[in-house]
Write a protein that holds these residues in place. Structure first.
Motif, PDB file in Angstrom:
ATOM      1  N   SER B  19     -58.432  23.557 -17.126  1.00 46.19           N
ATOM      2  CA  SER B  19     -58.725  22.374 -17.930  1.00 46.19           C
ATOM      3  C   SER B  19     -59.827  21.530 -17.297  1.00 46.19           C
ATOM      4  O   SER B  19     -60.473  20.764 -17.977  1.00 46.19           O
ATOM      5  N   ILE B  20     -60.034  21.689 -15.992  1.00 50.49           N
ATOM      6  CA  ILE B  20     -61.139  20.941 -15.383  1.00 50.49           C
ATOM      7  C   ILE B  20     -62.464  21.604 -15.709  1.00 50.49           C
ATOM      8  O   ILE B  20     -63.422  20.958 -16.109  1.00 50.49           O
ATOM      9  N   VAL B  24     -63.374  20.774 -22.925  1.00 55.31           N
ATOM     10  CA  VAL B  24     -62.154  20.575 -23.702  1.00 55.31           C
ATOM     11  C   VAL B  24     -62.477  20.713 -25.171  1.00 55.31           C
ATOM     12  O   VAL B  24     -63.501  20.230 -25.646  1.00 55.31           O
ATOM     13  N   THR B  26     -61.058  20.246 -29.139  1.00 52.72           N
ATOM     14  CA  THR B  26     -60.011  19.702 -30.007  1.00 52.72           C
ATOM     15  C   THR B  26     -59.963  20.492 -31.311  1.00 52.72           C
ATOM     16  O   THR B  26     -59.438  20.044 -32.301  1.00 52.72           O
TER      17      THR B  26
END
Lengths: 253, 310
Positions: B19-20, B24, B26
Motif C-alpha cells: 500500500s505504500i 492507491v 479507488t
C-alpha cells in the motif's frame, strides 16, 4: 487589490459569537479567522464545544456573528447536516427538487436536474423512494444531492458521515472526493474524526473548545486519492491527534 | 465450504509495503457502493388486497355478532318488556324498512348537511385561530389555555344561550357545532406546529424558504399528523354537538336524524329510537374509517407504520 479578494472563496475574519447575556453568557466562538481558496477542501476539526456548528450556521446565513465578519464574495452557501434531515413526506426526488422549488425553478427543469444530481450520487432511478426506504448512507447521498440543488459554490458539511458505519463512510469519502473534483466547489467539512480530516482535507483548521478558537492550521500535502488506512494519513493524523488531545486536556482541571 | 485465511505477521508487513509503494486506487468504489445499496434497500413485504380487507373486516363483524348476541340475551332474560326494549329481530327489520323510505333519506341529508357546513366552518375558524396562537406569543399567553378550556366544555351547555340568541333555527345548531369542533382543530394546529422538528425548519431556512413559503413547504406538511388528529377529534365533537342540537332544537318542518329520534321517543316507539341510534352509530363508524384511511396513508408515506420498522 482584486487579486487578494479573488484569492479566497470564504474569508472568516475575527468572528466571535456569544449567546445569552449576564452570568448566562456563553461564548461559542472567539476571534476565529481563516480562509479557504476557491475549490479548496477545508476540514474544521475539533472536540465538543468548539463552536463548529455555530460557525457553519453563520456561514449558511441562518445566524450572525456577534463581531467580526464572514465574506463569501456573494457565493451561494449550501449546508448539509449530520442527520440527513430529509423531509419524510417527500420522496428522494422531491427532497432534491425542494431547493429549486423554493427558488421558483420551472417543474420540467427541476425534474431534469433531479435526475442529474441523483445520478451524480449514484442513486439514479431511486427518485421515487421514500427516505425511510433508504439506508443511512443513501439518505446522506440524497442530502448531498439536495445541497447541490441549491447550486451552491460553497458546501458546508456538518459531520455528514458521523452516524454511518465505517465501510459506508469509506465509500462516501471516495464519492465526496470525486464529486468535489468534478464540480470544483469549495468545501468546509466539520468533523471530530482526525483521520477523516486528513483523508479529505487540503487544509485542516484545528479548533480548541469553549470558546471555539483556531488552535492551529495544517496544510495537508499528501497526494490524492488518499486512503484512510494508508500510513501517511496515519502519521499525520497521529500528530494532529496529539495536538487535539493537548487542547482537550486543558479542560480537565 | 468456507475458506480460512491465517494472516501471519510477515504477510501484514508485505501488505503494508504494497500500500505504500503502489498508487492507491479507488476504482471499484461504485461497484462496492452499488452492492451495499442493494443490501441496504428494504423490500416491504406486501399482502394481497383481499387478504388485507378480510383481516381488517372479520374482527369487526365478530364484534357486531357478539354485540347482537348480548343484546338478544338481555331481551330473552325479560329484564324489560319488549315494547320498551325490543330485540334485534324487531329493530333490524325496522331499520331496513326506514332505509327504504324517502323521509329517512331527506332527514339523513339534512343532518349530514348541517354536519358538513358546521364542520367546514369549524375547520376554517380553528385553523386561523391555531395559526394565530402558534405564531404570536402574546396571543398564546392570552388565550392559549382558554382554547383547551373551551374544548373540555360540554357543548350542550351552549344550547340555552344559542336558543336565546338564535331561537329554534338552523343557526342555533350551527353555532354550537362550530363552538364544539373549532377548539380541537385549533389545538391540533397549535401542537402540530409546536412539534415541528427544529432541524426541518432550519433545513428550509438554509434553502432560502422564509415566511409563507417556509410554512407551505416545510412547516405545514411537518405539522400534518397532529393536524389530522385534531381534525378527527374535531369531527367527533362536531357530531356530538350536532346530535345534542337536533334533539334540543327541533326546527319546525326540518326533520333530521335527531328529530326522528326525539319523535320516536315521544310516541314511545322503542324500535324507532334504537333504529335511529343505530343510524347515528353507523355514520360515526364510516367517518372514522375514512379518517383512518387518510391517517394510515399519511403514516405509510412517512414510514411510521409498525410493520415498516427496521
Amino acid at each position: 487589490m482584486t487579486a487578494v479578494v479573488d484569492a479566497s472563496a470564504v474569508r472568516i475574519d475575527g468572528v466571535s459569537r456569544t449567546f445569552g447575556s449576564g452570568s448566562h453568557r456563553v461564548q461559542a466562538l472567539d476571534n476565529v479567522s481563516f480562509d479557504a481558496r476557491p475549490g479548496q477542501f477545508v476540514c474544521l476539526l475539533g472536540a465538543s464545544g468548539c463552536g463548529k456548528s455555530t460557525l457553519l450556521g453563520i456561514l449558511a446565513g441562518i445566524d450572525r456573528p456577534s463581531s467580526g465578519m464572514v465574506d463569501v464574495g456573494g457565493r451561494r452557501v449550501g449546508l448539509m447536516f449530520q442527520d440527513s434531515a430529509l423531509l419524510p413526506w417527500l420522496t428522494a426526488g422531491g427532497n432534491v427538487a425542494l431547493p429549486m422549488k423554493i427558488r421558483g425553478v420551472p417543474k420540467a427543469d427541476r425534474q431534469a436536474r433531479v435526475a442529474e444530481l441523483l445520478a451524480m450520487v449514484r442513486l439514479a432511478g431511486l427518485a421515487d423512494k421514500r427516505p425511510h426506504e433508504l439506508s443511512g448512507g443513501m439518505r446522506q447521498r440524497v442530502s448531498l444531492a439536495r445541497t447541490f440543488a441549491q447550486e451552491a459554490d460553497v458546501l458546508c458539511m456538518d459531520e455528514p458521515f458521523g452516524a454511518l458505519d465505517a465501510m459506508t463512510r469509506d465509500l462516501l469519502h471516495d464519492e465526496l472526493e470525486r464529486i468535489w473534483r468534478e464540480t470544483g466547489v469549495t468545501v468546509l467539512f466539520v468533523t471530530h474524526d482526525v483521520r477523516e480530516a486528513v483523508r479529505l482535507g487540503d487544509r485542516i483548521v484545528l479548533l480548541s473548545s469553549r470558546p471555539g478558537r483556531v488552535a492551529e492550521i495544517f496544510d495537508v500535502g499528501l497526494e490524492r486519492p488518499r486512503r484512510i488506512d494508508s500510513p501517511d494519513v496515519a502519521v499525520l493524523a497521529a500528530t494532529i491527534t496529539a495536538r487535539l488531545r493537548e487542547e482537550v486536556g486543558r479542560h480537565g482541571h | 465450504m468456507v475458506t480460512e485465511t491465517t494472516i501471519e505477521p510477515g504477510a501484514l508487513r508485505k501488505a503494508r509495503a504494497v500500500s505504500i509503494d503502489e498508487p492507491v486506487s479507488t476504482d471499484g468504489t461504485d461497484i462496492t457502493l452499488a452492492g451495499l445499496d442493494a443490501l441496504d434497500t428494504v423490500t416491504e413485504p406486501g399482502r394481497p388486497f383481499a387478504a388485507r380487507v378480510w383481516s381488517a373486516t372479520w374482527p369487526k363483524l365478530g364484534a357486531v355478532a357478539i354485540f347482537l348476541l348480548l343484546w338478544q340475551i338481555v331481551v330473552w332474560s325479560d329484564w324489560k318488556p319488549s315494547y320498551v326494549l325490543p330485540g334485534p329481530s324487531e329493530v333490524l327489520p325496522e331499520l331496513a324498512h326506514q332505509i327504504m323510505t324517502g323521509d329517512f333519506w331527506s332527514a339523513l341529508v339534512r343532518t349530514m348537511q348541517r354536519a358538513f357546513v358546521g364542520y367546514a366552518l369549524a375547520v376554517l375558524i380553528g385553523t386561523v385561530v391555531g395559526l394565530a396562537v402558534s405564531r404570536f406569543v402574546l396571543l398564546r399567553t392570552a388565550v392559549g389555555s382558554f382554547v383547551t378550556a373551551l374544548q373540555t366544555m360540554p357543548s350542550i351547555v351552549w344550547f340555552p344561550l344559542a336558543i336565546l340568541l338564535f331561537k329554534l333555527t338552523e343557526s342555533a345548531i350551527l353555532f354550537v357545532v362550530v363552538l364544539g369542533a373549532a377548539p380541537s382543530i385549533a389545538n391540533g394546529v397549535i401542537s402540530g406546529i409546536d412539534y415541528v422538528p427544529p432541524l426541518l425548519t432550519k433545513v428550509g431556512q438554509t434553502m432560502g424558504a422564509h415566511g409563507l413559503k417556509l410554512y407551505r413547504l416545510v412547516v405545514a406538511p411537518a405539522a400534518l399528523p397532529s393536524v389530522v388528529a385534531g381534525l378527527k377529534q374535531g369531527w367527533a365533537f362536531a357530531w356530538r354537538s350536532l346530535m345534542a342540537g337536533e334533539l334540543l332544537v327541533i326546527v319546525p318542518g326540518h326533520p333530521s336524524i335527531g328529530s326522528d329520534l326525539e319523535n320516536s321517543r315521544q310516541f314511545l316507539e322503542a324500535t324507532g329510537v334504537i333504529a335511529s341510534m343505530m343510524t347515528i352509530f353507523i355514520i360515526g363508524v364510516l367517518v372514522d374509517a375514512a379518517f383512518n384511511v387518510a391517517d394510515r396513508r399519511m403514516r405509510a408515506r412517512r414510514g411510521l407504520l409498525p410493520e415498516q420498522a427496521r
